[in-house]
Design a protein around this motif. Structure first.
Motif, PDB file in Angstrom:
ATOM      1  N   GLU A 201     -12.550  71.464  -2.095  1.00  0.00           N
ATOM      2  CA  GLU A 201     -12.599  70.185  -1.349  1.00  0.00           C
ATOM      3  C   GLU A 201     -13.175  69.299  -2.116  1.00  0.00           C
ATOM      4  N   LEU A 202     -14.540  69.646  -2.479  1.00  0.00           N
ATOM      5  CA  LEU A 202     -15.292  68.656  -3.372  1.00  0.00           C
ATOM      6  C   LEU A 202     -14.654  68.323  -4.528  1.00  0.00           C
ATOM      7  N   VAL A 203     -14.186  69.337  -5.318  1.00  0.00           N
ATOM      8  CA  VAL A 203     -13.557  69.164  -6.839  1.00  0.00           C
ATOM      9  C   VAL A 203     -12.374  68.479  -6.825  1.00  0.00           C
ATOM     10  N   GLY A 204     -11.406  68.665  -5.771  1.00  0.00           N
ATOM     11  CA  GLY A 204     -10.156  67.864  -5.477  1.00  0.00           C
ATOM     12  C   GLY A 204      -9.287  68.834  -6.649  1.00  0.00           C
ATOM     13  N   GLN A 205      -8.137  67.995  -6.922  1.00  0.00           N
ATOM     14  CA  GLN A 205      -7.214  68.590  -8.004  1.00  0.00           C
ATOM     15  C   GLN A 205      -7.460  68.492  -9.365  1.00  0.00           C
ATOM     16  N   GLY A 206      -8.463  67.879  -9.719  1.00  0.00           N
ATOM     17  CA  GLY A 206      -8.935  67.332 -10.913  1.00  0.00           C
ATOM     18  C   GLY A 206     -10.156  67.835 -11.396  1.00  0.00           C
ATOM     19  N   SER A 207     -10.987  66.944 -11.945  1.00  0.00           N
ATOM     20  CA  SER A 207     -12.631  67.142 -12.192  1.00  0.00           C
ATOM     21  C   SER A 207     -13.366  66.377 -11.261  1.00  0.00           C
ATOM     22  N   ALA A 208     -14.594  66.824 -11.356  1.00  0.00           N
ATOM     23  CA  ALA A 208     -15.632  66.025 -10.723  1.00  0.00           C
ATOM     24  C   ALA A 208     -16.864  66.097 -11.345  1.00  0.00           C
ATOM     25  N   HIS A 209     -17.783  65.001 -11.203  1.00  0.00           N
ATOM     26  CA  HIS A 209     -18.951  64.997 -12.221  1.00  0.00           C
ATOM     27  C   HIS A 209     -19.930  64.346 -11.388  1.00  0.00           C
ATOM     28  N   ALA A 210     -21.281  64.869 -11.515  1.00  0.00           N
ATOM     29  CA  ALA A 210     -22.440  64.455 -10.694  1.00  0.00           C
ATOM     30  C   ALA A 210     -23.524  64.423 -11.769  1.00  0.00           C
TER      31      ALA A 210
END
Length: 381
Positions: A201-210
């Motif tokens: 759920e955090l990442v979703g269907q693509g990419s996530a950056h922090a």
């Protein structure tokens, strides 16, 4: 020696990655014989890595020339263009969602892309288990390739598509990649919808950056219900050994990371410590900027062998663009020498511009903002 006509030349590509295979495919499309040599014992010898995005103005351009664009879109994940920027609590601060028909840079797993390219080649094109050792012979050619198994062959053109640790590069350049000061630590998560639903759920269907300015995290959805997370840190290249650990000491590395990311929320720390299996260290190296060389009539480079840069979304795209342009130059030139001159006249200035734009760019992945390296050559993360 007079430079041979490409259609009559013995052409050897070193490296069966996306760049080398794209070059081979387009050469064969134009009736030019080519052999690819790769150090791996076979196509399934190792994991090919995570996902990548192929841009419409470079990677996809090469696939169109290779006659493989429709097959690519059948495998690609347009939804993978989603990009989330999050704070340390996991709250989304910036969210880019692709339109339903957006196809500028869809994602595809590296293994899927490699298989697509391999299957498009004539049987026997790739010679597995051929690790290049050295190159000998006069500059004007022919050159002799010496492999680590003791065999050797004579060739009229050597194309170095063998990546960061290229064995072809020394034939034209003394340059060696240098450590950028930033290292990735890769963590894998499998069956994420069932086993890691909160991470999915955090990442979703693509990419996530922090990031917090000193350390960062970049997560990518892969096909097959997998997610890869890259922990980005400013550390010595040998930080694992310097910490008294080994790469197999997952518990020890995990404890160290929990201390470094202690001020991140428990929700975000899931992506740091709940991985399936070992962590994989990936120190980031880059070639000097600019990296150029004196023209050689029988040797040239493409991709990371020619212009290794920080991993900010351009590497495979430029490698495939290089490959397409070199193959077309060979298809239309009177001699191999002429083709290399035509290719390098465009490739070297382009790679220099891009490398200057991305120089030190790995540091930007540690900043809380979304890195943006937009330029006229498509250098975008």
């Amino acid at each position: 020696m007079n430079s041979p006509e490409p259609a009559r030349a013995r052409i050897s590509i070193i490296g069966a990655g996306p760049g080398g295979l794209t070059c081979a495919r387009i050469l064969q499309q134009h009736g030019i014989a080519v052999t690819v040599h790769d150090r791996d014992p076979g196509p399934d010898a190792r994991n090919q890595g995570g996902t990548l995005d192929l841009h419409a103005d470079n990677g996809q351009t090469a696939l169109r020339e290779a006659g493989l664009l429709d097959e690519f879109f059948a495998l690609a994940r347009p939804e993978g263009q989603e990009m989330r920027q999050m704070d340390l609590t996991g709250t989304i601060t910036s969210h880019q969602v692709p339109e339903a028909d957006e196809l500028f840079k869809p994602e595809i797993d590296r293994g899927q892309l490699r298989t697509l390219l391999l299957d498009s080649l004539r049987p026997g094109t790739v010679r597995w288990g051929h690790a290049l050792d050295t190159i000998s012979g006069p500059d004007e050619g022919p050159r002799r390739l010496h492999f680590t198994d003791g065999t050797s062959i004579e060739t009229d053109l050597v194309i170095g598509a063998d990546g960061a640790s290229s064995r072809v590069r020394p034939a034209v350049s003394p340059a060696v990649p240098g450590y950028t000061g930033v290292s990735f630590l890769e963590a894998w998560f499998s069956d994420v919808e069932n086993r890691h639903p909160d991470i999915a759920e955090l990442v979703g269907q693509g990419s996530a950056h922090a990031a917090d300015g000193e350390r960062g995290l970049f997560a990518q959805r892969n096909s097959g219900d997998h997610i890869r997370v890259y922990l980005i840190r400013r550390v010595p290249a040998d930080w694992i050994g310097a910490s008294g650990l080994t790469a197999e000491d997952t518990d020890g590395i995990r404890a160290l990371l929990l201390g470094e990311y202690a001020h991140w929320s428990p929700r975000m720390r899931q992506m740091i410590t709940e991985n399936d299996g070992l962590y994989v260290p990936r120190p980031i190296f880059a070639l000097p900027v600019p990296h150029t060389w004196e023209h050689n009539p029988a040797v040239t480079l493409l991709g990371d062998a020619a212009h290794l840069m920080p991993p900010l979304g351009v590497g495979v795209n430029l490698a495939m663009l290089d490959a397409g342009e070199l193959a077309l130059a060979l298809a239309h030139a009177a001699t191999v020498d002429d083709a290399i001159r035509t290719y390098e006249k465009t490739m070297l200035p382009r790679s220099t511009r891009t490398a200057k734009t991305l120089e030190g760019g790995a540091e930007h992945l540690l900043s809380a903002g979304v890195p943006d390296f937009d330029s006229d050559n498509g250098a975008q993360p």
